[in-house]
Design an enzyme around this catalytic site. Structure first.
Site, PDB file in Angstrom:
ATOM      1  N   GLY A 135      -2.628  -6.287  -5.779  1.00 21.37           N
ATOM      2  CA  GLY A 135      -2.777  -4.965  -4.748  1.00 21.37           C
ATOM      3  C   GLY A 135      -2.383  -3.975  -5.318  1.00 21.37           C
ATOM      4  N   LYS A 206      -6.405 -14.403 -10.692  1.00 17.08           N
ATOM      5  CA  LYS A 206      -5.617 -13.323 -11.120  1.00 17.08           C
ATOM      6  C   LYS A 206      -4.694 -13.643 -12.605  1.00 17.08           C
ATOM      7  CE  LYS A 206      -4.994 -11.888  -6.254  1.00 17.08           C
ATOM      8  NZ  LYS A 206      -4.144 -11.728  -5.005  1.00 17.08           N
TER       9      LYS A 206
END
Length: 437
Positions: A135, A206
């Site tokens: 993020g 990720k």
């Protein structure tokens, strides 16, 4: 450098709307930091009639992404479409048309990154993807640029805010997994279908991007252990706390004896470590470099404005020309000799086991014998007293038992597990979790 830059947003969902807000409400700020006027020329959505949080200029909104492809004035595309099918088709088309791309789609990069990066270089374009991992935390820039003087030795990270929120709520509020998940969905931290968050897939995707960037190794999701939090019970969190640990969905990528060890699993972490203290929907990444040592990066790993912040930072870098300078040097899918991936069975760790076992003589001896035959040494055993008043007449009480082992291989633990299945004194399911050093 005074001409305006026209950009398009493809995918006007939660994050796309946040990006549009920043572009329209802070145009002067972005001009100062990029050196150019950044103008939102197109915004692509699926449903033109859907109410929106922001009022867009006339003529900007469209439901046809090919209008972006055909618009020669658009030089940068912010692609925020999820999935790997239509998103890949769009990305290929934009790159072939000579448009630079900013994306937050980690699944697309995980599955098709090598192809897309090569295509971008062939067409003299760039791909920026800070928002694809963690993020609003600038971890891509940190590893890809700020730590270039280092050989990265290890990455240890909480990369999924949904799972971290659920585990935090379970322990702090005494909630069951099901209740904590429902709470996360009500607050918008978890999707209606939370599978990819809670089964470890999101964090694993990720981690593969970070591993490629740090170690030059392309790793598929089926090459390393991946376990979610959906099997973790409140009792596991409470027992771990008694022992001085927190359980976190931890992603690890590190160099061990010339091999790249990777895994994403609920893991016991000593409660005084920074990684253990990251609670709620926050992410944290610990990166160890041979020159700088261990560094930590923490912040909100999801949400509209944190993710939009990372997207717009990439957009500003692209407009200012910084991405064009760094992208050709970014060794994400480059020429380095990749490290071989450690075989899952050879990964070593200490382990936490929780059993529900029949309270009778010799049960501990049976457990210890199985572990001993598989070369596993016990570090400690903890048993809470059973409530005999709840035991059915004629049956023996079941007692919870927690075992901590010394370091052993994952392969040996799995062999011991197969033997545990043959014991009629154990009540499934039992829990097996690694312990971080």
């Amino acid at each position: 450098m005074t001409n305006p830059i026209s950009v398009a947003i493809v995918g006007l969902g939660t994050v796309g709307t946040g990006v549009a807000k920043l572009l329209l409400q802070h145009a002067d700020r972005l001009k100062t930091r990029s050196g150019r006027d950044i103008q939102l020329r197109r915004a692509v959505c699926r449903d033109l009639s859907k109410p929106r949080e922001i009022e867009l200029p006339d003529g900007v909104l469209t439901d046809n992404w090919r209008t972006v492809l055909e618009d020669d004035d658009v030089s940068v595309v912010v692609q925020l479409v999820g999935g790997t099918t239509t998103a890949r088709e769009m990305m290929i088309a934009f790159l072939k048309a000579g448009k630079n791309v900013v994306t937050a789609n980690k699944a697309l990069l995980c599955e098709h990154g090598e192809e897309l990066f090569q295509l971008a270089r062939e067409h003299d374009c760039t791909i920026a993807f800070e928002a694809a991992v963690a993020g609003g935390i600038p971890i891509i820039a940190a590893i890809g640029q700020s730590m270039t003087a280092n050989q990265i030795r290890s990455i240890e990270a909480i990369l999924n805010g949904t799972s971290n929120y659920i585990l935090t709520e379970m322990l702090s509020q005494g909630r069951t997994y099901e209740d904590a998940l429902k709470q996360a969905q009500e607050l918008g931290y978890a999707e209606a279908d939370p599978t990819m968050d809670v089964d470890g897939t999101d964090a694993a995707q990720k981690l593969t991007i970070l591993a490629r960037l740090a170690f030059g190794t392309t790793v598929s999701l089926d090459e390393f252990p991946r376990q979610g939090i959906d099997s973790v019970a409140l009792a596991d969190l409470q027992y771990a706390a008694e022992l001085g640990y927190r359980i976190k969905l931890l992603g690890v990528a590190k160099v061990v004896d010339g091999h790249l060890e990777m895994h994403v699993q609920p893991t016991l972490v000593k409660q005084d470590r920074p990684v253990a203290q990251a609670d709620g929907a926050f992410n944290i990444i610990a990166v160890d470099g041979d020159a700088v040592g261990r560094t930590w990066y923490t912040g909100p790993g999801a949400g509209q404005m944190p993710t939009a912040s990372a997207v717009v930072a990439d957009l500003v870098d692209t407009v200012a020309g910084r991405t064009r300078l760094t992208f050709p040097l970014l060794d994400l899918w480059g020429e380095r000799t990749p490290l071989p991936v450690q075989a899952p069975d050879e990964i070593t760790s200490r382990y936490f086991l929780r059993f529900s076992m029949e309270d009778r003589p010799h049960v501990f001896a049976e457990i210890a014998d199985i572990l001993g035959r598989n070369g596993i040494s016990l570090a400690s055993i903890m048993q809470h007293e059973a409530s005999e008043s709840k035991t059915q007449a004629g049956s023996r009480p079941m007692v919870p038992v927690v075992v901590m082992t010394h370091r052993t291989t994952r392969g040996r633990m799995q062999a011991a597990e197969r033997e545990f299945q043959q014991l009629n004194t154990l009540q499934p399911p039992w829990i097996l979790l690694p312990v971080a050093d």
